[in-house]
Design a protein around this motif. Structure first.
Motif, PDB file in Angstrom:
ATOM      1  N   ARG A 114     -39.442   6.332 -47.223  1.00  9.87           N
ATOM      2  CA  ARG A 114     -38.101   5.791 -47.486  1.00  9.87           C
ATOM      3  C   ARG A 114     -37.053   6.478 -46.627  1.00  9.87           C
ATOM      4  NH1 ARG A 114     -39.698   6.040 -52.951  1.00  9.87           N
ATOM      5  NH2 ARG A 114     -38.512   7.984 -53.178  1.00  9.87           N
ATOM      6  N   TYR A 115     -37.141   7.805 -46.534  1.00  8.25           N
ATOM      7  CA  TYR A 115     -36.145   8.549 -45.758  1.00  8.25           C
ATOM      8  C   TYR A 115     -36.156   8.110 -44.294  1.00  8.25           C
ATOM      9  CZ  TYR A 115     -33.955  12.451 -43.297  1.00  8.25           C
ATOM     10  OH  TYR A 115     -33.162  13.207 -42.468  1.00  8.25           O
ATOM     11  N   GLN A 135     -34.766   4.584 -43.671  1.00  7.02           N
ATOM     12  CA  GLN A 135     -33.315   4.482 -43.797  1.00  7.02           C
ATOM     13  C   GLN A 135     -32.565   5.274 -42.723  1.00  7.02           C
ATOM     14  OE1 GLN A 135     -32.567   5.838 -47.783  1.00  7.02           O
ATOM     15  NE2 GLN A 135     -33.673   4.138 -48.740  1.00  7.02           N
ATOM     16  N   ARG A 136     -33.102   6.417 -42.330  1.00  9.92           N
ATOM     17  CA  ARG A 136     -32.358   7.352 -41.486  1.00  9.92           C
ATOM     18  C   ARG A 136     -32.862   7.454 -40.059  1.00  9.92           C
ATOM     19  NH1 ARG A 136     -29.702  11.323 -44.366  1.00  9.92           N
ATOM     20  NH2 ARG A 136     -28.878  11.877 -42.306  1.00  9.92           N
TER      21      ARG A 136
END
Length: 383
Positions: free
Chosen positions: A18-19, A22-23
């Motif tokens: 997820r990190y 998103q990033r």
């Protein structure tokens, strides 16, 4: 034997996934690759805070595991996002320090690793041709400590590292297993000269020249009686990590190609409906699943008690990645047509990374030969 991830490992995989989704879009990766550092400090710090580095280190040095499936979990997610931050250096140096002579003396280094220090293993040399024990760098003992002379090649993030773990020969011939020791060389050491450059698949590497580098007596991390054994474990960890990274990249490249074949129209229907292309995709899927099995087997062997089985499984996984990863990269480019080569398409960067992984820490041919030699040793030992 249980090949399933633990709840903690699944949670880490989901969190990292997820990190990074998103990033860490591909545009941010490109910007980091073009920078002087070759990585994004904010993303790197985020990975550290999420436990990516801690998961790679054993509990004895303050880590969260350091087992085979921990390494696989972190690097598979890194491969899926094409992460180029210095995870590999943290793994190799951290695993070496965990096996160090008088390991408590290196507690400060463990702490710096957990805080995100960039470090690098400087082992490969220009004329080694992937040979594990080909070390021409020499360490001479004197009353003040040690003096190192030699040349280390393609050190990942070597110019950005705060220090290097350097293999050097205390005794024996250039290609002999015995007589290799490991030294910690700080960035500030006089006589250490660097030539920094960009790698074609992102990130940076450096040539490290050691010209009469004077170190104190405490710079010795692992002595020559244990140096080869420690390097064996450290480099096998690197093979497992690179194989897992390639597996993650292969998964994404395969999915991108499948989606392209389902959406690209020709003669009024998706090109994925053509039988010839379906056969090629099945071949790629089989190679992907064979690679997955090889990486899982290497992760399981890493946690076992048989060093020879661990070495064979890690070499076999790397050979599988070299064969199937390169093949998938080439086929994915062809199945996308001319657009597959463009900078704007993420697939081109996945393909480039897969080709380059094959050459890190030994290519397919090297590890196939290593597998054969290990099987011969096993047969001779059991005869």
């Amino acid at each position: 034997m249980d090949f399933n991830l633990t709840d903690d490992q699944r949670m880490l995989a989901e969190t990292l996934g997820r990190y990074l989704a998103q990033r860490y879009p591909i545009e941010r990766r490109h910007a980091a690759a073009a920078s002087a550092l070759g990585y994004d400090p904010d993303v790197w710090q985020g990975l550290v805070e999420l436990g990516a580095v801690a998961a790679l280190l054993p509990e004895a040095v303050g880590g969260l595991g350091g087992g085979g499936f921990d390494i696989m979990t972190v690097f598979e997610q890194a491969g899926r996002a094409l992460v180029q931050e210095p995870l590999l250096g943290a793994l190799l140096v951290g695993q070496a320090l965990a096996r160090a002579d008088e390991s408590e003396r290196w507690r400060g280094h463990w702490q710096r690793l957990h805080e995100g220090a960039v470090v690098a293993l400087a082992h490969a040399e220009p004329d080694a041709h992937h040979a594990r024990w080909s070390v021409a760098t020499v360490a001479q003992h004197n009353p003040a400590g040690w003096v190192l002379d030699g040349h280390k090649a393609v050190v990942p993030f070597g110019a950005q590292a705060q220090g290097w773990l350097v293999s050097a020969r205390v005794g024996g011939g250039v290609h002999e297993r015995d007589g290799i020791a490991l030294f910690w060389v700080p960035r500030s050491a006089p006589g250490a000269q660097l030539r920094d450059y960009r790698r074609i698949d992102g990130g940076r590497a450096a040539e490290l020249e050691l010209r009469t580098v004077q170190l104190d007596a405490h710079a010795l991390v692992v002595g020559p009686t244990r140096g080869a054994d420690v390097l064996d474990g450290v480099l096998d960890a690197g093979l497992l990590a690179l194989s897992a990274e390639a597996l993650g990249a292969m998964e994404v490249a395969f999915e991108h190609t499948r989606q392209h074949l389902q959406t690209r129209q020709q003669f009024g229907r998706p090109i994925g409906s053509f039988q010839a292309l379906q056969h090629r995709m099945v071949d790629l899927w089989m190679g992907l699943e064979q690679t997955r099995s090889a990486v899982i087997n290497a992760a399981a062997a890493w946690d076992g008690d048989d060093p020879m089985q661990r070495a064979w499984a890690c070499a076999a996984a790397k050979a599988s990645v070299g064969r199937h990863g390169t093949h998938l990269a080439e086929e994915a480019i062809q199945l996308h047509g001319g657009m597959g080569m463009t900078w704007e398409l993420p697939l081109a960067h996945y393909a480039k990374r897969l080709v380059m992984v094959d050459h890190e820490l030994g290519d397919e041919d090297h590890h196939l030969q290593r597998c054969i030699e290990l099987m011969r040793q096993r047969a001779a030992a059991s005869a």
